[in-house]
Design a protein around this motif. Sequence first.
Motif, PDB file in Angstrom:
ATOM      1  N   ILE A  35      35.628   9.221  81.192  1.00  0.00           N
ATOM      2  CA  ILE A  35      36.964   8.802  80.743  1.00  0.00           C
ATOM      3  C   ILE A  35      37.099   9.395  79.344  1.00  0.00           C
ATOM      4  O   ILE A  35      36.159   9.297  78.541  1.00  0.00           O
ATOM      5  CB  ILE A  35      37.067   7.266  80.667  1.00  0.00           C
ATOM      6  CG1 ILE A  35      36.918   6.642  82.056  1.00  0.00           C
ATOM      7  CG2 ILE A  35      38.380   6.835  80.018  1.00  0.00           C
ATOM      8  CD1 ILE A  35      36.864   5.122  82.042  1.00  0.00           C
ATOM      9  N   VAL A  36      38.205  10.033  79.072  1.00  0.00           N
ATOM     10  CA  VAL A  36      38.391  10.598  77.729  1.00  0.00           C
ATOM     11  C   VAL A  36      39.636   9.962  77.106  1.00  0.00           C
ATOM     12  O   VAL A  36      40.726  10.032  77.675  1.00  0.00           O
ATOM     13  CB  VAL A  36      38.541  12.136  77.754  1.00  0.00           C
ATOM     14  CG1 VAL A  36      38.493  12.691  76.337  1.00  0.00           C
ATOM     15  CG2 VAL A  36      37.452  12.786  78.605  1.00  0.00           C
ATOM     16  N   LEU A  37      39.442   9.369  75.944  1.00  0.00           N
ATOM     17  CA  LEU A  37      40.555   8.709  75.240  1.00  0.00           C
ATOM     18  C   LEU A  37      40.665   9.284  73.837  1.00  0.00           C
ATOM     19  O   LEU A  37      39.726   9.175  73.053  1.00  0.00           O
ATOM     20  CB  LEU A  37      40.261   7.218  75.064  1.00  0.00           C
ATOM     21  CG  LEU A  37      40.176   6.328  76.285  1.00  0.00           C
ATOM     22  CD1 LEU A  37      39.728   4.940  75.849  1.00  0.00           C
ATOM     23  CD2 LEU A  37      41.540   6.251  76.970  1.00  0.00           C
ATOM     24  N   ALA A  38      41.793   9.907  73.541  1.00  0.00           N
ATOM     25  CA  ALA A  38      42.036  10.335  72.160  1.00  0.00           C
ATOM     26  C   ALA A  38      42.680   9.154  71.450  1.00  0.00           C
ATOM     27  O   ALA A  38      43.757   8.704  71.824  1.00  0.00           O
ATOM     28  CB  ALA A  38      42.960  11.543  72.128  1.00  0.00           C
ATOM     29  N   ASN A  39      42.010   8.649  70.420  1.00  0.00           N
ATOM     30  CA  ASN A  39      42.516   7.488  69.687  1.00  0.00           C
ATOM     31  C   ASN A  39      42.310   7.731  68.203  1.00  0.00           C
ATOM     32  O   ASN A  39      41.167   7.670  67.745  1.00  0.00           O
ATOM     33  CB  ASN A  39      41.762   6.230  70.140  1.00  0.00           C
ATOM     34  CG  ASN A  39      42.513   4.962  69.826  1.00  0.00           C
ATOM     35  OD1 ASN A  39      43.641   4.781  70.267  1.00  0.00           O
ATOM     36  ND2 ASN A  39      41.894   4.070  69.063  1.00  0.00           N
ATOM     37  N   PRO A  40      43.367   8.041  67.427  1.00  0.00           N
ATOM     38  CA  PRO A  40      44.767   8.207  67.804  1.00  0.00           C
ATOM     39  C   PRO A  40      44.951   9.355  68.807  1.00  0.00           C
ATOM     40  O   PRO A  40      44.181  10.302  68.824  1.00  0.00           O
ATOM     41  CB  PRO A  40      45.476   8.548  66.493  1.00  0.00           C
ATOM     42  CG  PRO A  40      44.537   8.149  65.418  1.00  0.00           C
ATOM     43  CD  PRO A  40      43.169   8.215  65.988  1.00  0.00           C
ATOM     44  N   ASN A  41      46.033   9.204  69.589  1.00  0.00           N
ATOM     45  CA  ASN A  41      46.310  10.207  70.600  1.00  0.00           C
ATOM     46  C   ASN A  41      46.999  11.422  69.978  1.00  0.00           C
ATOM     47  O   ASN A  41      47.804  11.300  69.076  1.00  0.00           O
ATOM     48  CB  ASN A  41      47.222   9.591  71.671  1.00  0.00           C
ATOM     49  CG  ASN A  41      47.403  10.510  72.862  1.00  0.00           C
ATOM     50  OD1 ASN A  41      46.459  11.174  73.285  1.00  0.00           O
ATOM     51  ND2 ASN A  41      48.606  10.567  73.396  1.00  0.00           N
ATOM     52  N   TYR A  74      40.984  11.988  64.360  1.00  0.00           N
ATOM     53  CA  TYR A  74      41.866  11.588  63.252  1.00  0.00           C
ATOM     54  C   TYR A  74      41.475  10.218  62.680  1.00  0.00           C
ATOM     55  O   TYR A  74      42.303   9.537  62.070  1.00  0.00           O
ATOM     56  CB  TYR A  74      43.330  11.582  63.734  1.00  0.00           C
ATOM     57  CG  TYR A  74      43.727  12.924  64.291  1.00  0.00           C
ATOM     58  CD1 TYR A  74      44.081  13.968  63.448  1.00  0.00           C
ATOM     59  CD2 TYR A  74      43.695  13.178  65.668  1.00  0.00           C
ATOM     60  CE1 TYR A  74      44.404  15.220  63.947  1.00  0.00           C
ATOM     61  CE2 TYR A  74      44.022  14.424  66.183  1.00  0.00           C
ATOM     62  CZ  TYR A  74      44.379  15.441  65.311  1.00  0.00           C
ATOM     63  OH  TYR A  74      44.689  16.679  65.817  1.00  0.00           O
ATOM     64  N   HIS A  75      40.225   9.829  62.905  1.00  0.00           N
ATOM     65  CA  HIS A  75      39.750   8.497  62.515  1.00  0.00           C
ATOM     66  C   HIS A  75      40.133   8.103  61.086  1.00  0.00           C
ATOM     67  O   HIS A  75      40.589   6.993  60.832  1.00  0.00           O
ATOM     68  CB  HIS A  75      38.225   8.447  62.688  1.00  0.00           C
ATOM     69  CG  HIS A  75      37.575   7.309  62.012  1.00  0.00           C
ATOM     70  ND1 HIS A  75      37.646   6.026  62.516  1.00  0.00           N
ATOM     71  CD2 HIS A  75      36.878   7.225  60.836  1.00  0.00           C
ATOM     72  CE1 HIS A  75      37.004   5.215  61.692  1.00  0.00           C
ATOM     73  NE2 HIS A  75      36.538   5.916  60.671  1.00  0.00           N
ATOM     74  N   LEU A 118      33.440  10.642  69.205  1.00  0.00           N
ATOM     75  CA  LEU A 118      33.498  11.985  68.612  1.00  0.00           C
ATOM     76  C   LEU A 118      34.339  11.934  67.339  1.00  0.00           C
ATOM     77  O   LEU A 118      35.433  11.371  67.346  1.00  0.00           O
ATOM     78  CB  LEU A 118      34.155  12.973  69.583  1.00  0.00           C
ATOM     79  CG  LEU A 118      33.473  13.215  70.920  1.00  0.00           C
ATOM     80  CD1 LEU A 118      34.253  14.270  71.715  1.00  0.00           C
ATOM     81  CD2 LEU A 118      32.033  13.652  70.722  1.00  0.00           C
ATOM     82  N   ARG A 119      33.813  12.531  66.289  1.00  0.00           N
ATOM     83  CA  ARG A 119      34.584  12.695  65.045  1.00  0.00           C
ATOM     84  C   ARG A 119      34.390  14.123  64.545  1.00  0.00           C
ATOM     85  O   ARG A 119      33.573  14.859  65.076  1.00  0.00           O
ATOM     86  CB  ARG A 119      34.145  11.665  63.985  1.00  0.00           C
ATOM     87  CG  ARG A 119      34.606  10.262  64.362  1.00  0.00           C
ATOM     88  CD  ARG A 119      34.322   9.233  63.283  1.00  0.00           C
ATOM     89  NE  ARG A 119      34.643   7.886  63.792  1.00  0.00           N
ATOM     90  CZ  ARG A 119      34.226   6.757  63.256  1.00  0.00           C
ATOM     91  NH1 ARG A 119      33.461   6.781  62.174  1.00  0.00           N
ATOM     92  NH2 ARG A 119      34.567   5.592  63.778  1.00  0.00           N
ATOM     93  N   THR A 120      35.129  14.472  63.522  1.00  0.00           N
ATOM     94  CA  THR A 120      35.114  15.879  63.099  1.00  0.00           C
ATOM     95  C   THR A 120      35.249  16.014  61.585  1.00  0.00           C
ATOM     96  O   THR A 120      35.783  15.115  60.920  1.00  0.00           O
ATOM     97  CB  THR A 120      36.266  16.642  63.790  1.00  0.00           C
ATOM     98  OG1 THR A 120      36.191  18.015  63.407  1.00  0.00           O
ATOM     99  CG2 THR A 120      37.649  16.106  63.411  1.00  0.00           C
ATOM    100  N   PHE A 121      34.776  17.145  61.084  1.00  0.00           N
ATOM    101  CA  PHE A 121      35.016  17.500  59.683  1.00  0.00           C
ATOM    102  C   PHE A 121      36.233  18.419  59.552  1.00  0.00           C
ATOM    103  O   PHE A 121      36.517  18.929  58.476  1.00  0.00           O
ATOM    104  CB  PHE A 121      33.771  18.197  59.103  1.00  0.00           C
ATOM    105  CG  PHE A 121      32.621  17.254  58.878  1.00  0.00           C
ATOM    106  CD1 PHE A 121      32.514  16.529  57.699  1.00  0.00           C
ATOM    107  CD2 PHE A 121      31.662  17.049  59.859  1.00  0.00           C
ATOM    108  CE1 PHE A 121      31.474  15.641  57.490  1.00  0.00           C
ATOM    109  CE2 PHE A 121      30.609  16.163  59.667  1.00  0.00           C
ATOM    110  CZ  PHE A 121      30.507  15.457  58.479  1.00  0.00           C
ATOM    111  N   SER A 122      36.935  18.658  60.664  1.00  0.00           N
ATOM    112  CA  SER A 122      38.049  19.618  60.652  1.00  0.00           C
ATOM    113  C   SER A 122      39.312  19.080  59.994  1.00  0.00           C
ATOM    114  O   SER A 122      40.098  19.859  59.474  1.00  0.00           O
ATOM    115  CB  SER A 122      38.434  20.002  62.083  1.00  0.00           C
ATOM    116  OG  SER A 122      37.397  20.669  62.725  1.00  0.00           O
TER     117      SER A 122
END
Length: 357
Positions: free
Chosen positions: A161-167, A198-199, A223-227
Amino acid sequence: MVRQVIGQPRQAVETLPAYRPGKAASQAEEEHGITGAIKLASNETPWGPVPAVTAILAQSVSTINRYADHRAAALRERLASWVGLAPEQVTVGCGSVGILQQLFLSYVDPGDEVVYPWRSFEVYPVFTQLASGVEVATPLVDHIADLDAVAAAVASKTKLIVLANPNNPTGTARPISEIGNLLQQVPNDVIVVLDEAYHEFMNPALGDPVTDLLPQFANLVILRTFSKAQGLAALRIGYAMAAPELIETLDKTLPPFAVNGLAQIAAMASIDAHDQVMERVELIKAERSRVVAALRDRGYVVPEPEANFVWLPLGQTTDEVHLELERAGVVTRPFPGEGIRVTVSTPDENDRFLAAL
Ligand SMILES: Cc1ncc(COP(=O)(O)O)c(C=O)c1O
């Protein structure tokens, strides 16, 4: 020119549309014969990295003749202590999309189902198709993920299941407690990927899955990012947090040296300068409130954004508005027939967008 056919790509690849990145300002200038265009199309930070990061990058460029540490051990240690986890619970990848692709490679066999709310981040269907998986898309309700529909869509063949949060692109987020309710309903052999690119821009009152969910759910990957907030998009570095067994599986699919040395150094320096990064995030959040208020004053429907962009659900007028904005030198991201996504930037650039609109 006669195109020579060399080899036969897998059908999944042959029928795949190429990934369409946000248009560069220079390309819009060329297409419309204009100058001074601005790009609000890829949810980037308008500023370069914080000064300490720029400085250490400049000092480190001369080391790139050597391969960096494939396991990024020093960065993992630093990351783990920063987020309050053990080093075995974190890993890094070539952008968070790199890690997402590793998750598909690790868990999705041909015919397996992947559930996600839709519309969402464009790479989810691409990775599903690449893995010869089967997409199960659940509708959004009022531009926000419907987690009951996600739970109801889970079946015996569901692997991810993939959830983008925020979408992305709607910018909306569910409170972490609601994602916990979803996890309670999902069998523990289904991996739930919480894509939190976008955490940093979210309201902290919505909760933090690292403390609120990870200790309870071994099938959760965050998942988080430095982007985005850290402004390191071009260096390609993201990270995952999950149970050690899951991290171990992920690490098997990381292409050799996919996390480059400069990215590792910049990520560590960026963690050290986190307070400064968050000062910039606060500037963007303040601008976001200003832009949303201005848009709503003018009668636009704007779903509550929790990321560094706003969503204008313009429906049939999307293409026209997008084109006119671009002619006025403001490049946004259109989703034909649905709406445009506009990155929140500096006050000047946001004013350019509001004026052009
Ligand atoms: C939801 C979402 N996840 C991941 C990413 C990509 O992040 P990265 O640069 O870490 O690969 C984006 C970028 O637009 C995004 O919108």
